[in-house]
Motif scaffolding. Structure first.
Motif, PDB file in Angstrom:
ATOM      1  N   GLY A 115       0.849  -1.188   0.000  1.00 23.77           N
ATOM      2  CA  GLY A 115       0.000   0.000   0.000  1.00 23.77           C
ATOM      3  C   GLY A 115       0.882   1.233   0.000  1.00 23.77           C
ATOM      4  N   ARG A 116       0.724   2.088   0.995  1.00 22.54           N
ATOM      5  CA  ARG A 116       1.552   3.294   1.114  1.00 22.54           C
ATOM      6  C   ARG A 116       2.731   3.082   2.059  1.00 22.54           C
ATOM      7  NH1 ARG A 116      -1.908   8.329   2.394  1.00 22.54           N
ATOM      8  NH2 ARG A 116       0.068   9.291   1.848  1.00 22.54           N
ATOM      9  N   LEU A 117       2.911   1.854   2.541  1.00 23.68           N
ATOM     10  CA  LEU A 117       3.968   1.559   3.500  1.00 23.68           C
ATOM     11  C   LEU A 117       5.204   0.998   2.811  1.00 23.68           C
ATOM     12  CD1 LEU A 117       1.795  -0.239   6.194  1.00 23.68           C
ATOM     13  CD2 LEU A 117       2.486   2.164   6.159  1.00 23.68           C
ATOM     14  N   ARG A 118       6.364   1.312   3.335  1.00 26.75           N
ATOM     15  CA  ARG A 118       7.637   0.754   2.855  1.00 26.75           C
ATOM     16  C   ARG A 118       8.116  -0.202   3.943  1.00 26.75           C
ATOM     17  NH1 ARG A 118      10.369   0.474  -1.687  1.00 26.75           N
ATOM     18  NH2 ARG A 118       9.595   2.540  -2.149  1.00 26.75           N
ATOM     19  N   ARG A 119       8.374  -1.445   3.567  1.00 31.35           N
ATOM     20  CA  ARG A 119       8.850  -2.446   4.519  1.00 31.35           C
ATOM     21  C   ARG A 119      10.103  -3.112   3.980  1.00 31.35           C
ATOM     22  NH1 ARG A 119       6.383   0.199   7.452  1.00 31.35           N
ATOM     23  NH2 ARG A 119       4.559  -0.361   8.664  1.00 31.35           N
ATOM     24  N   VAL A 120      10.954  -3.550   4.890  1.00 35.40           N
ATOM     25  CA  VAL A 120      12.215  -4.205   4.559  1.00 35.40           C
ATOM     26  C   VAL A 120      12.114  -5.652   5.035  1.00 35.40           C
ATOM     27  CG1 VAL A 120      14.700  -4.202   4.994  1.00 35.40           C
ATOM     28  CG2 VAL A 120      13.471  -2.037   4.840  1.00 35.40           C
ATOM     29  N   PRO A 121      12.330  -6.636   4.142  1.00 30.34           N
ATOM     30  CA  PRO A 121      12.321  -8.028   4.598  1.00 30.34           C
ATOM     31  C   PRO A 121      13.328  -8.215   5.734  1.00 30.34           C
ATOM     32  CG  PRO A 121      12.327  -7.934   2.216  1.00 30.34           C
ATOM     33  CD  PRO A 121      12.549  -6.528   2.701  1.00 30.34           C
ATOM     34  N   ALA A 122      12.972  -9.015   6.723  1.00 34.46           N
ATOM     35  CA  ALA A 122      13.795  -9.176   7.913  1.00 34.46           C
ATOM     36  C   ALA A 122      15.201  -9.676   7.599  1.00 34.46           C
ATOM     37  CB  ALA A 122      13.097 -10.109   8.899  1.00 34.46           C
ATOM     38  N   ASP A 123      15.353 -10.416   6.498  1.00 36.49           N
ATOM     39  CA  ASP A 123      16.684 -10.943   6.162  1.00 36.49           C
ATOM     40  C   ASP A 123      17.498  -9.976   5.300  1.00 36.49           C
ATOM     41  OD1 ASP A 123      15.099 -11.241   3.893  1.00 36.49           O
ATOM     42  OD2 ASP A 123      15.918 -13.191   3.370  1.00 36.49           O
ATOM     43  N   ALA A 124      16.900  -8.870   4.848  1.00 36.49           N
ATOM     44  CA  ALA A 124      17.590  -7.932   3.963  1.00 36.49           C
ATOM     45  C   ALA A 124      18.769  -7.215   4.626  1.00 36.49           C
ATOM     46  CB  ALA A 124      16.602  -6.931   3.376  1.00 36.49           C
ATOM     47  N   PRO A 125      18.668  -6.780   5.895  1.00 39.14           N
ATOM     48  CA  PRO A 125      19.844  -6.137   6.501  1.00 39.14           C
ATOM     49  C   PRO A 125      21.062  -7.065   6.553  1.00 39.14           C
ATOM     50  CG  PRO A 125      17.894  -5.552   7.742  1.00 39.14           C
ATOM     51  CD  PRO A 125      17.490  -6.632   6.760  1.00 39.14           C
ATOM     52  N   ALA A 126      20.861  -8.331   6.883  1.00 39.54           N
ATOM     53  CA  ALA A 126      21.976  -9.284   6.925  1.00 39.54           C
ATOM     54  C   ALA A 126      22.528  -9.538   5.529  1.00 39.54           C
ATOM     55  CB  ALA A 126      21.519 -10.595   7.566  1.00 39.54           C
ATOM     56  N   ALA A 127      21.657  -9.602   4.520  1.00 33.54           N
ATOM     57  CA  ALA A 127      22.112  -9.806   3.140  1.00 33.54           C
ATOM     58  C   ALA A 127      22.923  -8.601   2.665  1.00 33.54           C
ATOM     59  CB  ALA A 127      20.912 -10.037   2.220  1.00 33.54           C
ATOM     60  N   TYR A 128      22.479  -7.396   3.014  1.00 31.32           N
ATOM     61  CA  TYR A 128      23.219  -6.183   2.658  1.00 31.32           C
ATOM     62  C   TYR A 128      24.612  -6.214   3.285  1.00 31.32           C
ATOM     63  CZ  TYR A 128      24.867  -1.400   3.046  1.00 31.32           C
ATOM     64  OH  TYR A 128      25.650  -0.279   3.023  1.00 31.32           O
ATOM     65  N   LEU A 129      24.663  -6.557   4.561  1.00 32.30           N
ATOM     66  CA  LEU A 129      25.946  -6.623   5.257  1.00 32.30           C
ATOM     67  C   LEU A 129      26.868  -7.665   4.629  1.00 32.30           C
ATOM     68  CD1 LEU A 129      27.766  -5.751   7.568  1.00 32.30           C
ATOM     69  CD2 LEU A 129      26.602  -7.430   8.995  1.00 32.30           C
ATOM     70  N   ALA A 130      26.330  -8.823   4.277  1.00 24.73           N
ATOM     71  CA  ALA A 130      27.138  -9.875   3.650  1.00 24.73           C
ATOM     72  C   ALA A 130      27.718  -9.398   2.314  1.00 24.73           C
ATOM     73  CB  ALA A 130      26.299 -11.136   3.454  1.00 24.73           C
ATOM     74  N   ARG A 131      26.910  -8.703   1.519  1.00 24.27           N
ATOM     75  CA  ARG A 131      27.408  -8.161   0.245  1.00 24.27           C
ATOM     76  C   ARG A 131      28.505  -7.133   0.471  1.00 24.27           C
ATOM     77  NH1 ARG A 131      22.049  -8.095  -0.820  1.00 24.27           N
ATOM     78  NH2 ARG A 131      21.908  -5.820  -0.590  1.00 24.27           N
ATOM     79  N   ARG A 132      28.313  -6.250   1.432  1.00 30.15           N
ATOM     80  CA  ARG A 132      29.323  -5.222   1.723  1.00 30.15           C
ATOM     81  C   ARG A 132      30.629  -5.864   2.190  1.00 30.15           C
ATOM     82  NH1 ARG A 132      28.484   0.333   2.288  1.00 30.15           N
ATOM     83  NH2 ARG A 132      30.733   0.151   2.471  1.00 30.15           N
ATOM     84  N   ARG A 133      30.534  -6.883   3.022  1.00 33.81           N
ATOM     85  CA  ARG A 133      31.745  -7.562   3.512  1.00 33.81           C
ATOM     86  C   ARG A 133      32.467  -8.245   2.362  1.00 33.81           C
ATOM     87  NH1 ARG A 133      30.550 -10.932   8.790  1.00 33.81           N
ATOM     88  NH2 ARG A 133      32.808 -10.841   8.909  1.00 33.81           N
ATOM     89  N   ALA A 134      31.726  -8.872   1.466  1.00 38.01           N
ATOM     90  CA  ALA A 134      32.348  -9.542   0.306  1.00 38.01           C
ATOM     91  C   ALA A 134      33.022  -8.525  -0.598  1.00 38.01           C
ATOM     92  CB  ALA A 134      31.288 -10.338  -0.454  1.00 38.01           C
ATOM     93  N   GLN A 135      32.377  -7.364  -0.800  1.00 33.16           N
ATOM     94  CA  GLN A 135      32.964  -6.310  -1.619  1.00 33.16           C
ATOM     95  C   GLN A 135      34.257  -5.804  -1.008  1.00 33.16           C
ATOM     96  OE1 GLN A 135      29.845  -3.402  -1.764  1.00 33.16           O
ATOM     97  NE2 GLN A 135      28.733  -4.423  -3.424  1.00 33.16           N
TER      98      GLN A 135
END
Length: 73
Positions: free
Chosen positions: A48-68
């Motif tokens: 709807g008008r809400l923005r939500r972040v999947p609960a596993d997305a912060p960990a996935a972002y961190l994993a990508r940053r660490r790999a980079q």
């Protein structure tokens, strides 16, 4: 004693997080979290008008940053 909001943010059964909860998990500000979402670096969905972040997305972002960072070293 935890406030209800903090206890809710730490709840491992949550499927979706608010942007504020995701920012808190990443230890970044709300504005920075929105910038990561806008740039496509942090996954989010609209409900709807809400923005939500999947609960596993912060960990996935961190994993990508660490790999980079490992690849750049």
């Amino acid at each position: 004693m935890d406030t209800p909001q903090l206890a809710e943010a730490a709840d491992p059964t949550l499927v979706l997080l608010t942007v504020e909860e995701a920012a808190r998990r990443l230890r970044i500000g709300r504005t920075t979290c929105f910038a990561l979402i806008r740039n496509g670096e942090l996954e989010s969905i609209d409900i709807g008008r809400l923005r939500r972040v999947p609960a596993d997305a912060p960990a996935a972002y961190l994993a990508r940053r660490r790999a980079q960072q490992r690849a750049a070293a």
